[in-house]
Design an enzyme around this catalytic site. Structure first.
Site, PDB file in Angstrom:
ATOM      1  N   CYS A 156      10.770  23.321  -5.945  1.00  0.00           N
ATOM      2  CA  CYS A 156      10.543  23.854  -4.592  1.00  0.00           C
ATOM      3  C   CYS A 156      10.471  22.771  -3.526  1.00  0.00           C
ATOM      4  O   CYS A 156      10.589  23.062  -2.340  1.00  0.00           O
ATOM      5  CB  CYS A 156       9.251  24.663  -4.549  1.00  0.00           C
ATOM      6  SG  CYS A 156       9.441  26.266  -5.311  1.00  0.00           S
TER       7      CYS A 156
HETATM    8  N1  CO8 Z   1       3.053  45.286 -10.742  1.00  0.00           N
HETATM    9  C1  CO8 Z   1       1.811  45.717 -11.054  1.00  0.00           C
HETATM   10  N2  CO8 Z   1       0.871  44.922 -11.614  1.00  0.00           N
HETATM   11  C2  CO8 Z   1       1.191  43.661 -11.884  1.00  0.00           C
HETATM   12  C3  CO8 Z   1       2.470  43.131 -11.603  1.00  0.00           C
HETATM   13  C4  CO8 Z   1       3.418  44.000 -11.016  1.00  0.00           C
HETATM   14  N3  CO8 Z   1       4.661  43.588 -10.714  1.00  0.00           N
HETATM   15  N4  CO8 Z   1       2.490  41.858 -11.978  1.00  0.00           N
HETATM   16  C5  CO8 Z   1       1.301  41.559 -12.481  1.00  0.00           C
HETATM   17  N5  CO8 Z   1       0.503  42.642 -12.438  1.00  0.00           N
HETATM   18  C6  CO8 Z   1      -0.878  42.743 -12.904  1.00  0.00           C
HETATM   19  C7  CO8 Z   1      -1.212  41.646 -13.900  1.00  0.00           C
HETATM   20  O1  CO8 Z   1      -0.788  41.979 -15.204  1.00  0.00           O
HETATM   21  C8  CO8 Z   1      -2.696  41.535 -13.753  1.00  0.00           C
HETATM   22  O2  CO8 Z   1      -3.319  42.577 -14.500  1.00  0.00           O
HETATM   23  P1  CO8 Z   1      -4.706  42.299 -15.274  1.00  0.00           P
HETATM   24  O3  CO8 Z   1      -5.667  41.914 -14.193  1.00  0.00           O
HETATM   25  O4  CO8 Z   1      -4.961  43.598 -15.924  1.00  0.00           O
HETATM   26  O5  CO8 Z   1      -4.398  41.159 -16.210  1.00  0.00           O
HETATM   27  C9  CO8 Z   1      -2.929  41.830 -12.271  1.00  0.00           C
HETATM   28  O6  CO8 Z   1      -1.777  42.544 -11.827  1.00  0.00           O
HETATM   29  C10 CO8 Z   1      -3.117  40.577 -11.451  1.00  0.00           C
HETATM   30  O7  CO8 Z   1      -2.058  39.662 -11.798  1.00  0.00           O
HETATM   31  P2  CO8 Z   1      -2.061  38.161 -11.330  1.00  0.00           P
HETATM   32  O8  CO8 Z   1      -3.390  37.537 -11.573  1.00  0.00           O
HETATM   33  O9  CO8 Z   1      -0.838  37.480 -11.904  1.00  0.00           O
HETATM   34  O10 CO8 Z   1      -1.816  38.389  -9.766  1.00  0.00           O
HETATM   35  P3  CO8 Z   1      -2.036  37.405  -8.545  1.00  0.00           P
HETATM   36  O11 CO8 Z   1      -2.911  38.057  -7.585  1.00  0.00           O
HETATM   37  O12 CO8 Z   1      -2.380  36.016  -9.000  1.00  0.00           O
HETATM   38  O13 CO8 Z   1      -0.575  37.360  -7.896  1.00  0.00           O
HETATM   39  C11 CO8 Z   1       1.315  35.870  -7.792  1.00  0.00           C
HETATM   40  C12 CO8 Z   1       0.524  36.880  -8.632  1.00  0.00           C
HETATM   41  C13 CO8 Z   1       1.890  36.593  -6.598  1.00  0.00           C
HETATM   42  C14 CO8 Z   1       2.420  35.297  -8.647  1.00  0.00           C
HETATM   43  C15 CO8 Z   1       0.369  34.751  -7.284  1.00  0.00           C
HETATM   44  O14 CO8 Z   1      -0.422  34.268  -8.340  1.00  0.00           O
HETATM   45  C16 CO8 Z   1       1.096  33.595  -6.654  1.00  0.00           C
HETATM   46  O15 CO8 Z   1       1.860  33.732  -5.724  1.00  0.00           O
HETATM   47  N6  CO8 Z   1       0.803  32.391  -7.120  1.00  0.00           N
HETATM   48  C17 CO8 Z   1       1.409  31.176  -6.595  1.00  0.00           C
HETATM   49  C18 CO8 Z   1       2.723  31.023  -7.227  1.00  0.00           C
HETATM   50  C19 CO8 Z   1       3.514  29.914  -6.604  1.00  0.00           C
HETATM   51  O16 CO8 Z   1       3.367  29.500  -5.495  1.00  0.00           O
HETATM   52  N7  CO8 Z   1       4.426  29.424  -7.385  1.00  0.00           N
HETATM   53  C20 CO8 Z   1       5.348  28.473  -6.950  1.00  0.00           C
HETATM   54  C21 CO8 Z   1       6.536  28.714  -7.807  1.00  0.00           C
HETATM   55  S1  CO8 Z   1       7.984  28.367  -7.043  1.00  0.00           S
HETATM   56  C22 CO8 Z   1       8.552  26.807  -7.569  1.00  0.00           C
HETATM   57  O17 CO8 Z   1       7.885  25.881  -7.796  1.00  0.00           O
HETATM   58  C23 CO8 Z   1      10.021  26.690  -7.747  1.00  0.00           C
HETATM   59  C24 CO8 Z   1      10.380  26.860  -9.163  1.00  0.00           C
HETATM   60  C25 CO8 Z   1      11.858  26.862  -9.287  1.00  0.00           C
HETATM   61  C26 CO8 Z   1      12.499  28.115  -8.743  1.00  0.00           C
HETATM   62  C27 CO8 Z   1      12.603  29.187  -9.758  1.00  0.00           C
HETATM   63  C28 CO8 Z   1      13.577  30.258  -9.353  1.00  0.00           C
HETATM   64  C29 CO8 Z   1      13.624  31.412 -10.343  1.00  0.00           C
END
Ligand code: CO8
Length: 374
Positions: A156
């Protein structure tokens, strides 16, 4: 020593969009198929049933409303669940080079520059379509540029690290005008069958043109300084690579051959790293919160950006001070902060300062402090 400046930028946006509603409908159809196909193992407890995704969750947890992609039909087909691109012949332009050229031409036009004036092309992106020859050299050829070109990958943060590399070369005099291009075909390395991440990414290509400040044809952004930092983490990882065929069978469709992340940990660990990085960069330059007119942040998550904006400015930023584009584009990896910069920088007045910042896998964080001139 010369002073580098960003004199033009460009964004190529694919024509196809996928709304959260379309995405969730296709994903849930896939879940129904998967659970039906594996009903016996699920009933016997040897396999876990897949759960539905939800539009409400996606919007609330990320702020994303839709994403642009190069091919939506494959992604939305529950029996395919990935984009489908035709295999191109070696004498046809590669997909990354093709979309890059479109963004690069916009940046050149913006800066009122011709290709024969450019002497460096950097392809800075989070994945490369092939190992070699470098995609950047192909872009250079398609654009008709002399000089040299190379690929670099810092996930990123590729764009800001690329801007630092080009700025340093302009400062030293080894190049005079450079294109830093970020073709991000995230749809091809995203696992669309995983509800934890299937909503996160989209496709785009961005480009910025950097040159000596005194060469600028019209108003520009002086690059005051850049800062890059990395700290190793396995919390964002993709294990696909050239050693794949050397390993035992069964690698083809393994989950870790696509984007993997522990989103919660990334959220918790990257936020303080980014806030401290920006604060240190501003302090080094004697730039206070009141001196900063705009923050063009990496576009991964709205809550993350709101948090960083509050930390940097010491108050809740006005929407115009910290423009988000992730609601329309989703996370486009290295291109996100450059889309925000390209779309929301023209209104700044001479003397206004702003900061471009990206962060992500590595972990990596890069910041570029700029001042509007002319
Ligand atoms: N629908 C419904 N429920 C869901 C879904 C969904 N789609 N997905 C997850 N849930 C559930 C989970 O299973 C979990 O349930 P439980 O509590 O029962 O276990 C609950 O919802 C909460 O899940 P999370 O804790 O995962 O949810 P968050 O509130 O943490 O949100 C995010 C998830 C949005 C992913 C958040 O954590 C986030 O944005 N984190 C930062 C990520 C970030 O910035 N990453 C950078 C990556 S990009 C990068 O570096 C480039 C890489 C190269 C590019 C790749 C291209 C493909």
């Amino acid at each position: 020593m010369h002073t580098p400046a960003i004199t033009g930028s460009g964004v190529f946006t694919p024509s196809e969009t996928i709304t959260n509603a379309e995405l969730v409908k296709a994903f849930n159809n896939y879940v129904d198929l998967y659970n039906a196909e594996n009903a016996d193992e699920i009933a016997s407890g040897t396999l876990e049933a897949k759960a539905y995704s939800s539009e409400e969750f996606i919007l609330k947890s990320s702020g994303i409303e839709q994403r642009y992609v190069i091919d939506k039909t494959g992604i939305l087909d529950p029996k395919v669940m990935h984009p489908r691109f035709a295999q191109r012949k070696d004498d046809e332009p590669s997909l990354m080079a093709e979309i890059s050229v479109k963004a690069a031409r916009q940046a050149l036009e913006n800066a009122q520059r011709n290709v024969d004036e450019i002497d460096l092309v950097i392809c800075a992106a989070s994945n490369m379509e092939r190992a070699y020859p470098a995609i950047a050299v192909e872009m250079q050829d398609l654009l008709g540029i002399n000089g040299f070109a190379f690929d670099m990958n810092v996930a990123c943060s590729s764009a800001t690290f690329g801007i630092q590399a080009a700025s340093d070369m302009i400062r030293s005099g080894s190049v005079r005008k450079a294109l830093v291009i970020n073709p991000e075909i995230c749809s091809a390395h995203l696992e669309w069958r995983d509800r934890d991440c299937h909503f996160i990414f989209g496709d785009v290509a961005t480009a910025v043109l950097l040159e000596r400040e005194e060469d600028a044809a019209s108003s520009y952004f002086q690059v005051k300084s850049t800062r890059c930092a990395t700290v190793f983490s396995n919390n964002i990882r993709n294990n696909n690579g050239f050693l794949r065929r050397t390993r035992p069978a069964g690698m083809a469709d393994r989950r870790d051959m696509q984007f993997m992340q522990n989103g919660r940990k990334v959220f918790k660990e990257v936020l303080p790293m980014v806030s401290a990085h920006i604060a240190a960069h501003m302090a080094d330059e004697g730039v206070g919160a009141d001196d900063l007119k705009r923050l063009w942040l990496h576009q991964a998550n709205k809550t993350m950006n709101d948090f960083i904006g509050r930390k940097v400015l010491g108050r809740t930023p006005e929407p115009a001070e910290q423009p988000n584009i992730l609601q329309d584009y989703a996370n486009t990896s290295s291109a996100g902060s450059i889309i925000a910069f390209s779309k929301y920088s023209n209104d700044l007045a001479p003397g206004d300062k702003g900061l471009i910042c990206s962060f992500g896998a590595g972990y990596s964080v890069g910041s570029v402090l700029v001042e509007r001139k002319g």
